[in-house]
Design a protein around this motif. Sequence first.
Motif, PDB file in Angstrom:
ATOM      1  N   ARG A 123       3.774  -2.321 -70.822  1.00 12.62           N
ATOM      2  CA  ARG A 123       4.942  -3.191 -70.945  1.00 12.62           C
ATOM      3  C   ARG A 123       4.521  -4.632 -71.251  1.00 12.62           C
ATOM      4  NH1 ARG A 123      10.229  -3.086 -69.516  1.00 12.62           N
ATOM      5  NH2 ARG A 123       9.978  -1.051 -68.483  1.00 12.62           N
ATOM      6  N   GLN A 124       3.455  -5.100 -70.641  1.00 13.09           N
ATOM      7  CA  GLN A 124       2.993  -6.462 -70.898  1.00 13.09           C
ATOM      8  C   GLN A 124       2.453  -6.616 -72.311  1.00 13.09           C
ATOM      9  OE1 GLN A 124       0.357  -6.740 -67.544  1.00 13.09           O
ATOM     10  NE2 GLN A 124       1.995  -7.363 -66.139  1.00 13.09           N
ATOM     11  N   LEU A 125       1.841  -5.596 -72.849  1.00 17.55           N
ATOM     12  CA  LEU A 125       1.423  -5.642 -74.249  1.00 17.55           C
ATOM     13  C   LEU A 125       2.651  -5.689 -75.159  1.00 17.55           C
ATOM     14  CD1 LEU A 125      -1.470  -2.992 -74.307  1.00 17.55           C
ATOM     15  CD2 LEU A 125      -1.716  -5.478 -74.328  1.00 17.55           C
ATOM     16  N   LEU A 126       3.653  -4.882 -74.870  1.00 19.32           N
ATOM     17  CA  LEU A 126       4.870  -4.840 -75.684  1.00 19.32           C
ATOM     18  C   LEU A 126       5.590  -6.185 -75.707  1.00 19.32           C
ATOM     19  CD1 LEU A 126       6.340  -1.381 -74.591  1.00 19.32           C
ATOM     20  CD2 LEU A 126       5.632  -1.976 -76.914  1.00 19.32           C
ATOM     21  N   THR A 127       5.535  -6.921 -74.603  1.00 18.89           N
ATOM     22  CA  THR A 127       6.281  -8.181 -74.478  1.00 18.89           C
ATOM     23  C   THR A 127       5.397  -9.409 -74.642  1.00 18.89           C
ATOM     24  OG1 THR A 127       6.008  -8.096 -72.069  1.00 18.89           O
ATOM     25  CG2 THR A 127       8.038  -7.166 -72.986  1.00 18.89           C
ATOM     26  N   HIS A 128       4.181  -9.235 -75.098  1.00 19.73           N
ATOM     27  CA  HIS A 128       3.251 -10.354 -75.315  1.00 19.73           C
ATOM     28  C   HIS A 128       3.048 -11.170 -74.039  1.00 19.73           C
ATOM     29  CE1 HIS A 128       3.022  -9.617 -79.595  1.00 19.73           C
ATOM     30  NE2 HIS A 128       4.331  -9.700 -79.719  1.00 19.73           N
ATOM     31  N   THR A 129       2.908 -10.499 -72.926  1.00 15.68           N
ATOM     32  CA  THR A 129       2.623 -11.180 -71.664  1.00 15.68           C
ATOM     33  C   THR A 129       1.320 -10.665 -71.052  1.00 15.68           C
ATOM     34  OG1 THR A 129       4.016  -9.598 -70.433  1.00 15.68           O
ATOM     35  CG2 THR A 129       5.059 -11.643 -71.177  1.00 15.68           C
ATOM     36  N   SER A 162       2.584 -13.243 -66.531  1.00 12.26           N
ATOM     37  CA  SER A 162       3.091 -14.541 -66.090  1.00 12.26           C
ATOM     38  C   SER A 162       3.645 -15.402 -67.221  1.00 12.26           C
ATOM     39  CB  SER A 162       1.980 -15.326 -65.365  1.00 12.26           C
ATOM     40  OG  SER A 162       0.895 -15.593 -66.245  1.00 12.26           O
ATOM     41  N   HIS A 163       3.166 -15.225 -68.461  1.00  9.29           N
ATOM     42  CA  HIS A 163       3.598 -16.081 -69.556  1.00  9.29           C
ATOM     43  C   HIS A 163       3.735 -15.275 -70.848  1.00  9.29           C
ATOM     44  CE1 HIS A 163       3.172 -19.832 -67.336  1.00  9.29           C
ATOM     45  NE2 HIS A 163       1.989 -19.410 -66.917  1.00  9.29           N
ATOM     46  N   TYR A 164       4.716 -15.660 -71.672  1.00 11.98           N
ATOM     47  CA  TYR A 164       4.878 -15.094 -73.009  1.00 11.98           C
ATOM     48  C   TYR A 164       4.010 -15.875 -73.981  1.00 11.98           C
ATOM     49  CZ  TYR A 164       7.022 -14.381 -77.617  1.00 11.98           C
ATOM     50  OH  TYR A 164       7.241 -14.140 -78.950  1.00 11.98           O
ATOM     51  N   ARG A 165       3.208 -15.163 -74.741  1.00 15.28           N
ATOM     52  CA  ARG A 165       2.417 -15.780 -75.809  1.00 15.28           C
ATOM     53  C   ARG A 165       2.226 -14.747 -76.908  1.00 15.28           C
ATOM     54  NH1 ARG A 165      -3.555 -18.739 -75.462  1.00 15.28           N
ATOM     55  NH2 ARG A 165      -3.449 -19.708 -77.536  1.00 15.28           N
ATOM     56  N   TYR A 166       2.790 -15.033 -78.068  1.00 19.34           N
ATOM     57  CA  TYR A 166       2.826 -14.068 -79.166  1.00 19.34           C
ATOM     58  C   TYR A 166       1.420 -13.841 -79.706  1.00 19.34           C
ATOM     59  CZ  TYR A 166       4.687 -11.757 -83.343  1.00 19.34           C
ATOM     60  OH  TYR A 166       4.988 -10.861 -84.336  1.00 19.34           O
ATOM     61  N   ASP A 168      -0.899 -10.865 -82.027  1.00 22.81           N
ATOM     62  CA  ASP A 168      -1.024  -9.606 -82.740  1.00 22.81           C
ATOM     63  C   ASP A 168      -1.961  -8.642 -82.019  1.00 22.81           C
ATOM     64  OD1 ASP A 168       0.715 -10.332 -84.704  1.00 22.81           O
ATOM     65  OD2 ASP A 168      -0.757 -10.400 -86.333  1.00 22.81           O
ATOM     66  N   ASP A 169      -2.961  -9.180 -81.336  1.00 23.96           N
ATOM     67  CA  ASP A 169      -3.932  -8.314 -80.671  1.00 23.96           C
ATOM     68  C   ASP A 169      -3.278  -7.396 -79.641  1.00 23.96           C
ATOM     69  OD1 ASP A 169      -5.821  -9.497 -82.212  1.00 23.96           O
ATOM     70  OD2 ASP A 169      -6.888 -10.514 -80.597  1.00 23.96           O
ATOM     71  N   ASP A 170      -2.177  -7.835 -79.014  1.00 22.18           N
ATOM     72  CA  ASP A 170      -1.472  -6.969 -78.067  1.00 22.18           C
ATOM     73  C   ASP A 170      -1.045  -5.677 -78.746  1.00 22.18           C
ATOM     74  OD1 ASP A 170      -1.683  -8.804 -75.988  1.00 22.18           O
ATOM     75  OD2 ASP A 170       0.258  -9.737 -76.416  1.00 22.18           O
ATOM     76  N   TYR A 171      -0.538  -5.792 -79.956  1.00 21.87           N
ATOM     77  CA  TYR A 171      -0.037  -4.611 -80.662  1.00 21.87           C
ATOM     78  C   TYR A 171      -1.156  -3.802 -81.313  1.00 21.87           C
ATOM     79  CZ  TYR A 171       4.866  -5.166 -79.682  1.00 21.87           C
ATOM     80  OH  TYR A 171       6.072  -5.195 -79.028  1.00 21.87           O
ATOM     81  N   GLU A 172      -2.297  -4.420 -81.564  1.00 21.52           N
ATOM     82  CA  GLU A 172      -3.445  -3.645 -82.006  1.00 21.52           C
ATOM     83  C   GLU A 172      -3.931  -2.747 -80.866  1.00 21.52           C
ATOM     84  OE1 GLU A 172      -6.418  -6.153 -83.871  1.00 21.52           O
ATOM     85  OE2 GLU A 172      -4.858  -7.294 -84.891  1.00 21.52           O
ATOM     86  N   LEU A 173      -3.883  -3.274 -79.648  1.00 24.30           N
ATOM     87  CA  LEU A 173      -4.227  -2.438 -78.493  1.00 24.30           C
ATOM     88  C   LEU A 173      -3.210  -1.311 -78.318  1.00 24.30           C
ATOM     89  CD1 LEU A 173      -5.306  -5.100 -75.820  1.00 24.30           C
ATOM     90  CD2 LEU A 173      -6.788  -3.571 -77.152  1.00 24.30           C
ATOM     91  N   LEU A 174      -1.930  -1.607 -78.573  1.00 24.33           N
ATOM     92  CA  LEU A 174      -0.906  -0.556 -78.488  1.00 24.33           C
ATOM     93  C   LEU A 174      -1.148   0.538 -79.518  1.00 24.33           C
ATOM     94  CD1 LEU A 174       2.283  -2.734 -77.910  1.00 24.33           C
ATOM     95  CD2 LEU A 174       1.271  -1.125 -76.280  1.00 24.33           C
ATOM     96  N   TYR A 263      15.329 -14.097 -76.897  1.00 24.77           N
ATOM     97  CA  TYR A 263      14.487 -13.236 -76.076  1.00 24.77           C
ATOM     98  C   TYR A 263      13.592 -12.402 -76.990  1.00 24.77           C
ATOM     99  CZ  TYR A 263      17.643 -14.203 -72.165  1.00 24.77           C
ATOM    100  OH  TYR A 263      18.374 -14.826 -71.189  1.00 24.77           O
ATOM    101  N   TYR A 264      12.485 -11.942 -76.429  1.00 23.52           N
ATOM    102  CA  TYR A 264      11.662 -10.975 -77.147  1.00 23.52           C
ATOM    103  C   TYR A 264      11.927  -9.610 -76.544  1.00 23.52           C
ATOM    104  CZ  TYR A 264       7.798  -9.156 -79.899  1.00 23.52           C
ATOM    105  OH  TYR A 264       7.048  -8.465 -80.833  1.00 23.52           O
ATOM    106  N   GLY A 265      12.222  -8.630 -77.409  1.00 27.81           N
ATOM    107  CA  GLY A 265      12.397  -7.258 -76.955  1.00 27.81           C
ATOM    108  C   GLY A 265      11.072  -6.529 -77.066  1.00 27.81           C
ATOM    109  N   PHE A 266      11.086  -5.336 -77.596  1.00 26.46           N
ATOM    110  CA  PHE A 266       9.847  -4.619 -77.886  1.00 26.46           C
ATOM    111  C   PHE A 266       9.640  -4.654 -79.401  1.00 26.46           C
ATOM    112  CE2 PHE A 266      10.540  -1.724 -73.944  1.00 26.46           C
ATOM    113  CZ  PHE A 266      10.062  -2.735 -73.121  1.00 26.46           C
ATOM    114  N   GLY A 267       8.960  -5.693 -79.888  1.00 29.79           N
ATOM    115  CA  GLY A 267       8.701  -5.828 -81.316  1.00 29.79           C
ATOM    116  C   GLY A 267       9.811  -6.482 -82.103  1.00 29.79           C
ATOM    117  N   VAL A 268      10.861  -6.980 -81.435  1.00 28.86           N
ATOM    118  CA  VAL A 268      11.983  -7.632 -82.113  1.00 28.86           C
ATOM    119  C   VAL A 268      12.393  -8.868 -81.323  1.00 28.86           C
ATOM    120  CG1 VAL A 268      12.858  -5.460 -83.068  1.00 28.86           C
ATOM    121  CG2 VAL A 268      13.739  -6.292 -80.876  1.00 28.86           C
TER     122      VAL A 268
END
Length: 333
Positions: A123-129, A162-166, A168-174, A263-268
């Motif tokens: 979930r944290q990868l999906l939301t960039h947290t 704890s924090h949102y930070r956009y 790309d590496d989060d989604y590469e891990l996904l 807000y950030y959803g899951f990829g949107v």
Amino acid sequence: MLPVAFGCLAGGVLAAAAVSLNLPPSQIIDHRAIDSAVVRFADTGFSGSVLVATDGKVRFSRNYGRSSRVNGVTDSYWIGSVTKSFTSAAILRLRAERRLSLADSIGHFFSDAPYEKTGITIRQLLTHTSGIDGNYAGTGIASRGAAVQAILARPMSSPPGSHYRYMDDDYELLAAIVEIASGTSWESFVRREFMAKVRLRHTSFWPGSDWSHKGANGMASTPEDLLRWTLALHKERILSRQDARDLMSGQIYVRTERGEDVYYGFGVRVYEAGGQTLEVMHSGSSDDNNNVIARVLADGTTVIVMSSAGDHSGTTWSSYVARNLPVHFRRVH
């Protein structure tokens, strides 16, 4: 019942036809006003494709300026971060199949993850947290294992969650998690589960095995295919109702913009005001000055702009055009 013109560019000449549509006033598409506005944008540098749809049907579609061609497909554009919606959908599909949970930690999939990162959740990868610092750590790496190792070698900028930070590496891990959980490549899973079922015949992937183009970006598409994809998500044709709502619900507050909460959803991105969802936005920028935006409004009106002209006035051309089209929307939930 009002006449509405729509058409496409054929041999450099706009072929238009008048038809009658039983649409509410908020969904009347003024073809000539839209075309006139985009022609002015084209005169100052815009080139690309504009599509407007209501009730899932194309009401306006035209190309402007030089043609874009990707992987041999005309009028195809690199869609950048819109790719994230495919990866998010893949994760939710695997959740529905009970192959993973959003609460699973990455240590479950990457046994050699550094200790301080093992507790990061899907979930944290999906939301960039996730809190992982840096970006593009997988650039130039063909091996999944080596790419994951490079990404996880980056320092932490904040505690997970704890924090949102956009990033790309989060989604590469996904994308790597999709491969491990499904037993097939990220591309093969997306192609089989989504592209084939939604009939995305002109959507493709970045050639080669560079992990900087997996999961977070690295896909190309056309306006018609992108409309099919957004409709499939929003009409719950490929995900369950709950999964679709999870993907397109505001998960993490990002900022307030023009009086609307973003807000950030899951990829949107999700725009809300007064407790109502106003729109869900799919957007991305990629290589060769390509950028794309798909605005799906609360009444179902969809605006897609895909450009090959890069940036304009501090934003992308696609975003600028999509925000300034003379189409009047009914913004209710």
